[in-house]
Scaffold this active site. Structure first.
Site, PDB file in Angstrom:
ATOM      1  N   ARG A  67       8.572  11.760   8.082  1.00 51.56           N
ATOM      2  CA  ARG A  67       8.350  10.405   7.563  1.00 51.56           C
ATOM      3  C   ARG A  67       9.651   9.604   7.592  1.00 51.56           C
ATOM      4  O   ARG A  67       9.626   8.391   7.657  1.00 51.56           O
ATOM      5  CB  ARG A  67       7.743  10.455   6.152  1.00 51.56           C
ATOM      6  CG  ARG A  67       6.263  10.811   6.161  1.00 51.56           C
ATOM      7  CD  ARG A  67       5.622  10.650   4.794  1.00 51.56           C
ATOM      8  NE  ARG A  67       6.099  11.635   3.836  1.00 51.56           N
ATOM      9  CZ  ARG A  67       5.695  12.902   3.782  1.00 51.56           C
ATOM     10  NH1 ARG A  67       4.805  13.344   4.645  1.00 51.56           N
ATOM     11  NH2 ARG A  67       6.168  13.734   2.865  1.00 51.56           N
ATOM     12  N   TYR A  71       9.748   5.828   8.957  1.00 51.91           N
ATOM     13  CA  TYR A  71      10.281   4.678   8.209  1.00 51.91           C
ATOM     14  C   TYR A  71      11.367   3.973   9.013  1.00 51.91           C
ATOM     15  O   TYR A  71      11.441   2.748   9.036  1.00 51.91           O
ATOM     16  CB  TYR A  71      10.839   5.121   6.850  1.00 51.91           C
ATOM     17  CG  TYR A  71       9.810   5.773   5.951  1.00 51.91           C
ATOM     18  CD1 TYR A  71       8.473   5.396   6.011  1.00 51.91           C
ATOM     19  CD2 TYR A  71      10.166   6.763   5.029  1.00 51.91           C
ATOM     20  CE1 TYR A  71       7.516   5.996   5.208  1.00 51.91           C
ATOM     21  CE2 TYR A  71       9.209   7.365   4.218  1.00 51.91           C
ATOM     22  CZ  TYR A  71       7.896   6.983   4.312  1.00 51.91           C
ATOM     23  OH  TYR A  71       6.957   7.579   3.517  1.00 51.91           O
ATOM     24  N   TYR A  93       0.547  -2.136   1.578  1.00 54.13           N
ATOM     25  CA  TYR A  93      -0.487  -2.051   0.537  1.00 54.13           C
ATOM     26  C   TYR A  93       0.174  -1.853  -0.837  1.00 54.13           C
ATOM     27  O   TYR A  93       1.316  -1.385  -0.933  1.00 54.13           O
ATOM     28  CB  TYR A  93      -1.498  -0.939   0.852  1.00 54.13           C
ATOM     29  CG  TYR A  93      -1.079   0.465   0.467  1.00 54.13           C
ATOM     30  CD1 TYR A  93      -0.428   1.284   1.370  1.00 54.13           C
ATOM     31  CD2 TYR A  93      -1.360   0.966  -0.805  1.00 54.13           C
ATOM     32  CE1 TYR A  93      -0.058   2.569   1.022  1.00 54.13           C
ATOM     33  CE2 TYR A  93      -0.984   2.245  -1.165  1.00 54.13           C
ATOM     34  CZ  TYR A  93      -0.328   3.039  -0.249  1.00 54.13           C
ATOM     35  OH  TYR A  93       0.043   4.307  -0.608  1.00 54.13           O
ATOM     36  N   HIS A  95       2.202  -2.638  -4.066  1.00 59.71           N
ATOM     37  CA  HIS A  95       3.447  -3.406  -4.240  1.00 59.71           C
ATOM     38  C   HIS A  95       4.429  -2.889  -3.191  1.00 59.71           C
ATOM     39  O   HIS A  95       4.655  -1.678  -3.115  1.00 59.71           O
ATOM     40  CB  HIS A  95       3.978  -3.149  -5.659  1.00 59.71           C
ATOM     41  CG  HIS A  95       5.166  -3.980  -6.022  1.00 59.71           C
ATOM     42  ND1 HIS A  95       6.313  -4.032  -5.264  1.00 59.71           N
ATOM     43  CD2 HIS A  95       5.397  -4.780  -7.094  1.00 59.71           C
ATOM     44  CE1 HIS A  95       7.191  -4.833  -5.846  1.00 59.71           C
ATOM     45  NE2 HIS A  95       6.653  -5.308  -6.953  1.00 59.71           N
ATOM     46  N   ALA A 125      -0.586   0.738  -7.385  1.00 59.04           N
ATOM     47  CA  ALA A 125      -1.436   1.776  -7.982  1.00 59.04           C
ATOM     48  C   ALA A 125      -1.131   1.885  -9.476  1.00 59.04           C
ATOM     49  O   ALA A 125      -2.032   2.140 -10.288  1.00 59.04           O
ATOM     50  CB  ALA A 125      -1.175   3.104  -7.283  1.00 59.04           C
ATOM     51  N   GLN A 167       2.514  10.988  -5.465  1.00 55.08           N
ATOM     52  CA  GLN A 167       2.470  11.847  -4.260  1.00 55.08           C
ATOM     53  C   GLN A 167       2.268  13.311  -4.652  1.00 55.08           C
ATOM     54  O   GLN A 167       2.845  14.212  -4.031  1.00 55.08           O
ATOM     55  CB  GLN A 167       3.739  11.662  -3.417  1.00 55.08           C
ATOM     56  CG  GLN A 167       3.972  10.209  -3.020  1.00 55.08           C
ATOM     57  CD  GLN A 167       4.809   9.999  -1.785  1.00 55.08           C
ATOM     58  OE1 GLN A 167       4.455   9.211  -0.924  1.00 55.08           O
ATOM     59  NE2 GLN A 167       5.915  10.671  -1.666  1.00 55.08           N
ATOM     60  N   ALA A 208      -7.105   4.883  -7.558  1.00 55.01           N
ATOM     61  CA  ALA A 208      -7.639   3.529  -7.741  1.00 55.01           C
ATOM     62  C   ALA A 208      -8.682   3.229  -6.668  1.00 55.01           C
ATOM     63  O   ALA A 208      -8.570   3.708  -5.533  1.00 55.01           O
ATOM     64  CB  ALA A 208      -6.504   2.518  -7.644  1.00 55.01           C
ATOM     65  N   SER A 235      -3.635  10.492  -4.374  1.00 61.20           N
ATOM     66  CA  SER A 235      -3.794  10.963  -5.764  1.00 61.20           C
ATOM     67  C   SER A 235      -2.499  10.777  -6.557  1.00 61.20           C
ATOM     68  O   SER A 235      -1.411  11.059  -6.060  1.00 61.20           O
ATOM     69  CB  SER A 235      -4.159  12.447  -5.785  1.00 61.20           C
ATOM     70  OG  SER A 235      -5.270  12.711  -4.975  1.00 61.20           O
ATOM     71  N   THR A 236      -2.663  10.337  -7.785  1.00 62.42           N
ATOM     72  CA  THR A 236      -1.553  10.212  -8.733  1.00 62.42           C
ATOM     73  C   THR A 236      -1.949  10.995  -9.984  1.00 62.42           C
ATOM     74  O   THR A 236      -3.112  10.981 -10.383  1.00 62.42           O
ATOM     75  CB  THR A 236      -1.299   8.726  -9.070  1.00 62.42           C
ATOM     76  OG1 THR A 236      -0.950   8.037  -7.863  1.00 62.42           O
ATOM     77  CG2 THR A 236      -0.172   8.541 -10.065  1.00 62.42           C
TER      78      THR A 236
END
Ligand SMILES: C[S@@+](CC[C@H](N)C(=O)[O-])C[C@H]1O[C@@H](n2cnc3c(N)ncnc32)[C@H](O)[C@@H]1O
Length: 273
Positions: A67, A71, A93, A95, A125, A167, A208, A235-236
């Site tokens: 990743r 980035y 997506y 903030h 989220a 995460q 969410a 998932s959080t």
């Protein structure tokens, strides 16, 4: 160097079409080029209704690819259009500045090169979590950590406040290449958390709703059951406090004394705060 280009990173919010601010929408509509890092192809279609040149950043992700590389490529793509004098908009997506590396980095680099660059906030989220779960982060406080970082480094956890782990579906991934870890990694996370919380402590897996027709996932389970629970990239995990707030009597006394000296009309410290 020609610094006529400008950059803005906007948040599109979590729910398709429902969370974007008028300012973010306006920046998308008036950009020369829009780069999109959004959670769903349907969201990209919606962005394409606002602008004819929306370039998806999603293909830069792939299983097995770091990743960090993804980035860096996102940042390079945006910077190269900026250096060409374009008005660039990065649409992310949620903030764009919450648990998101590329938007902060590209703004930092753009400014260092003399470009005008800024961020427009979005509904994250975290915002949805407070609304759906009825949590006020100001009531007893709220700590937020990225789940893997929480495992890799020693932290001072306050169990009288909320703890939110982001995460959690890739908790323990050191490679930055995986899109899921498994129950063996979660077992380690649970072991770490049970140094602070009882194994039966009720935690919440939160996802969410991202479409107006869908419902959020708000699954309550015992901390120990996390090991075998299905988790996704979105998932959080929320751990409510397991201890009451502990009064700092020494500090309260000092404040009381100060109040007496500075304003003799103030009442004594309430006993049950
Ligand atoms: C890279 S961060 C991006 C967060 C995003 N910038 C925001 O403002 O919410 C990805 C993490 O955000 C959280 N997340 C993303 N989508 C979510 C959703 N629909 N519900 C709950 N948490 C979500 C998860 O913890 C996920 O692993």
């Amino acid at each position: 160097m020609n610094t006529s280009g400008s950059l803005v990173c906007v948040g599109t919010g979590m729910m398709l079409g429902a969370h974007i601010s008028p300012r973010s929408r306006s920046y998308i509509e008036h950009a020369d080029v829009v780069f999109a890092a959004v959670s769903d192809p349907v969201v990209e279609l919606w962005l394409q209704e606002m602008h004819r040149d929306v370039r998806s950043l999603q293909p830069l992700y792939s299983e097995g690819k770091s990743r960090h590389d993804t980035y860096r490529e996102m940042v390079d793509l945006m910077l190269s259009e900026l250096r060409g004098g374009k008005k660039v908009c990065g649409a992310f997506y949620g903030h764009p500045g919450v648990f998101a590396y590329a938007p902060h980095r590209v703004i930092e680099l753009a400014r260092a090169e003399g470009f005008v660059a800024h961020m427009e906030p979005g509904i994250s989220a975290e915002d949805c979590l407070y609304a759906d779960l009825g949590i006020d982060p100001g009531r007893v406080g709220c700590q937020h950590y990225e789940a893997s970082q929480f495992m890799f480094y020693r932290r001072q956890i306050d169990t009288s406040a909320y703890l939110v782990l982001w995460q959690v579906g890739i908790a323990g991934d050191r490679s930055f290449r995986r899109y899921a870890t498994g129950s063996a990694y979660r077992q380690l996370l649970v072991e770490l958390l049970t140094e602070y919380y009882p194994p039966h402590h009720e935690v919440i897996i939160y996802e969410a709703a991202t479409l107006p027709i869908s419902k959020p996932r708000m699954q309550k389970l015992a901390l120990s059951a996390l090991i075998d629970t299905e988790l996704f990239l979105q998932s959080t995990m929320v751990l409510p406090p397991c201890q009451p707030l502990a009064r700092n009597d020494a500090m309260l006394l000092r404040i009381e004394e100060l109040d007496r000296v500075l304003n003799s009309n103030l009442p004594a410290t309430p006993k049950h705060q």
